[in-house]
Design an enzyme around this catalytic site. Sequence first.
Site, mmCIF file in Angstrom:
data_model
loop_
_atom_site.group_PDB
_atom_site.id
_atom_site.type_symbol
_atom_site.label_atom_id
_atom_site.label_comp_id
_atom_site.label_asym_id
_atom_site.label_seq_id
_atom_site.Cartn_x
_atom_site.Cartn_y
_atom_site.Cartn_z
ATOM 1 N N ARG A 41 1.249 8.382 -60.491
ATOM 2 C CA ARG A 41 0.734 7.040 -60.216
ATOM 3 C C ARG A 41 1.736 6.267 -59.359
ATOM 4 O O ARG A 41 2.929 6.547 -59.370
ATOM 5 C CB ARG A 41 0.504 6.275 -61.518
ATOM 6 C CG ARG A 41 -0.579 6.854 -62.406
ATOM 7 C CD ARG A 41 -0.528 6.239 -63.778
ATOM 8 N NE ARG A 41 0.751 6.507 -64.418
ATOM 9 C CZ ARG A 41 1.284 5.741 -65.364
ATOM 10 N NH1 ARG A 41 0.664 4.666 -65.778
ATOM 11 N NH2 ARG A 41 2.436 6.060 -65.898
ATOM 12 N N TRP A 57 17.160 15.220 -65.503
ATOM 13 C CA TRP A 57 17.786 13.996 -65.001
ATOM 14 C C TRP A 57 19.144 14.323 -64.380
ATOM 15 O O TRP A 57 19.495 13.820 -63.310
ATOM 16 C CB TRP A 57 17.960 12.982 -66.137
ATOM 17 C CG TRP A 57 18.505 11.655 -65.681
ATOM 18 C CD1 TRP A 57 17.793 10.591 -65.226
ATOM 19 C CD2 TRP A 57 19.885 11.270 -65.607
ATOM 20 N NE1 TRP A 57 18.636 9.558 -64.880
ATOM 21 C CE2 TRP A 57 19.921 9.954 -65.097
ATOM 22 C CE3 TRP A 57 21.080 11.911 -65.921
ATOM 23 C CZ2 TRP A 57 21.122 9.262 -64.906
ATOM 24 C CZ3 TRP A 57 22.272 11.227 -65.724
ATOM 25 C CH2 TRP A 57 22.289 9.924 -65.222
ATOM 26 N N LYS A 96 10.492 -2.942 -67.106
ATOM 27 C CA LYS A 96 10.218 -1.523 -67.318
ATOM 28 C C LYS A 96 10.841 -0.641 -66.247
ATOM 29 O O LYS A 96 11.235 0.500 -66.487
ATOM 30 C CB LYS A 96 8.701 -1.293 -67.364
ATOM 31 C CG LYS A 96 8.304 0.160 -67.593
ATOM 32 C CD LYS A 96 6.787 0.288 -67.668
ATOM 33 C CE LYS A 96 6.374 1.754 -67.774
ATOM 34 N NZ LYS A 96 6.576 2.486 -66.523
#
Length: 558
Positions: A95, A411, A106
Site C-alpha cells: 500500500r 531489518w 505511526k
Amino acid sequence: MEYKSDIQIAQECELRPIGEIAARAGIDEKYLELYGRYKAKVDPAILKETDRPNGKLVLVTAITPTPAGEGKTTTTIGLADGLSRIGKNVIVALREPSLGPVFGIKGGAAGGGYAQVVPMEDINLHFTGDFHAIGAANNLLAAMLDNHIQQGNALHIDPRRITWKRCVDMNDRQLRFVVDGLGGKANGTPREDGFDITVASEIMAVFCLATSITDLKERLSKIIVGYSYEGVPVTAGDLKAVGAMAALLKDALKPNLVQTLEGTPAFVHGGPFANIAHGCNSVMATQIALKMGDYTVTEAGFGADLGAEKFLDIKCRMAGLVPDAVVIVATVRALKMHGGMPKAMLANEDLEMLEKGIPNLLRHVSNIRNVYGLPCVVAVNRFPTDTDAEIGFIIDKCRELGVNTVLSTVWAEGGKGGEDLAREVVRLCEEEKGDFRFSYETELSLETKINEIVTKVYGGKGVSIMPAAQKQIDELTKLGFGGLPVCVAKTQYSFTDDPTVLGAPEDFTVTVKNVKASAGAGFVVVLTGDIMTMPGLPKVPAAERIDVDENGRISGLF
C-alpha cells in the site's frame, strides 16, 4: 556498528533505472509511463495481453500492534528480497503511505532498515499524486452535491441526511465536525459537515477494488451521498458526477512500480487504513504482480483481525483471489507488552510476561489456520535483546498448533536475513494445500455477519448493536444492501473495541454504534467503539523533526 536511520540507508542506496526493474519483472517498456528515473506507472492493458498463468500469492499479516513495533512491512519487503536471493521470480505489492501518519506518529509504509522500498522519500510524501487525485475526486463530488442543493435541489436531498464528507490526507482533528455554507444565500446552504482522512474515503476503497476504468465508473456511480426527504438514496450517478470523477482518477488507477533496496520489483498502489477501511493495496496491482511473478508477496494493514480479515473476506471474495500461504509477523517485545510488561522493561528476559502475551499470537495463528483454512508460518522479527529462551518458548507454543516459527533479521541484513523465511514460504506454497473459506457467507443477515466476525475472529461472545445502528441496519437491509460483505471499523490495538485491552481477551462484547453502506465499494461499514475516520496529531508530531536542505535533501523522515 554505526547506527543509520532508514532515510540514511535509503539515500545511500544506488537505485537502478526503473526500466531495468520493469525488465526484471517481465514488463515491456511499452506498458511504462515514467515518473522520473526511478518511478513508473504500469498500463493495466498488460493483463489482457499477457498469457502467463498466475503465480503464488503470499499474504503477510501480524499480531495485534503495540508501541513496541512488529515490522510487518519490513518483513514483507525482506521476504520478497529473500525469495529473490534463493532464485525465485518475485514481485512485492504494498500500500501507499498516507501523509497523516507520516507527519503524525505511526511513520510511513516503505519498510525499514535494509528492507525498504525506494525512493522512500517520494513514496512517503507525494509519490505519483494518487492520493491527491483521490482527494480531488472525493471533494468534487462533495462540491457537486452542495451545488445541486444550491441550484434548486431537484433531487430533494435532505441536508440533514447527507452522508458524504469532504476529505484531506492529513491528521486534522479540527475538521472532524464543521458547519459550512455560512455567509448568506450566495455562499451555499448552511449545514453540519465534516472531513475524513483521504485513506478513509470510499473513493479510496473503490479505487483499490476496481479492476478497470469501466468497473471504476460503475462503482463510483453507486456511491451514496445522502438521502432525499422521501428516504430514497441519492448517488454520485444521480448527481452526474461519475465521468468527471473518473477523469481525475484515470492516471492514478495505473499501478506504481518502484524497487526494493536490492532491486526486487515492487508495486506500491492504493492505501486504505485497515482500522477504518479495508486495508489492502489495489486489486489491479496485485493482479499484475500475480501475472508477472512466480511469487507475489503482499501485506494487509495492522493485525490479522483487521487487515487479513478484510483481505480474505472482502478483497479475495471480490477479486477471486486465494492465498497460497500466510506469514504472521510477531516480536518478542510486542508479545511481552501484550502480557502486561511496561515498554521501558521490554529489553529484559521475562518468560512469564511472554507466556501471558503469547495467546495474542496463537489466536491470530488459529484464525488463519482454523477459520480461513490456510497454511501459515510465524515470522519472529528478532531484536538484539531477544534471548534464546524467549525465542524457544515461541517456537514450542506455535509447534503445538502445527505451525513453524522462523527468525527474521531483514531489518539488519536485508534479503539475506529473510532467506530462511523464504524457504519456509516456498515449502508451504508447494507442499501444503490450504482449504480456503471465508469467515461468513454473504447471504447471512448483517447482524449475523458482524456476530460471526466478533465470535470467530476476535474471540468475543457477541455484539451489542445500539438502537441507532439497528435502525440503520434495518434501513440498509430494506434498501437491498443486506447481502454485502461487512467492513468493521475497529481499534487496531485490541481484539476488542477497547484499545486498552491487550492480549487475547475472552467473554467481551463489541459495541456497534454506526452502520453505513459503501455501495460503490460493495460493502457495509460497521463502526465500533470510539473509532474515528479522521485521526489527530500527537503531542509531539513527527512533522517537527522533518526538514529539507538547500539541495533538496530531506532529513528526519524516520
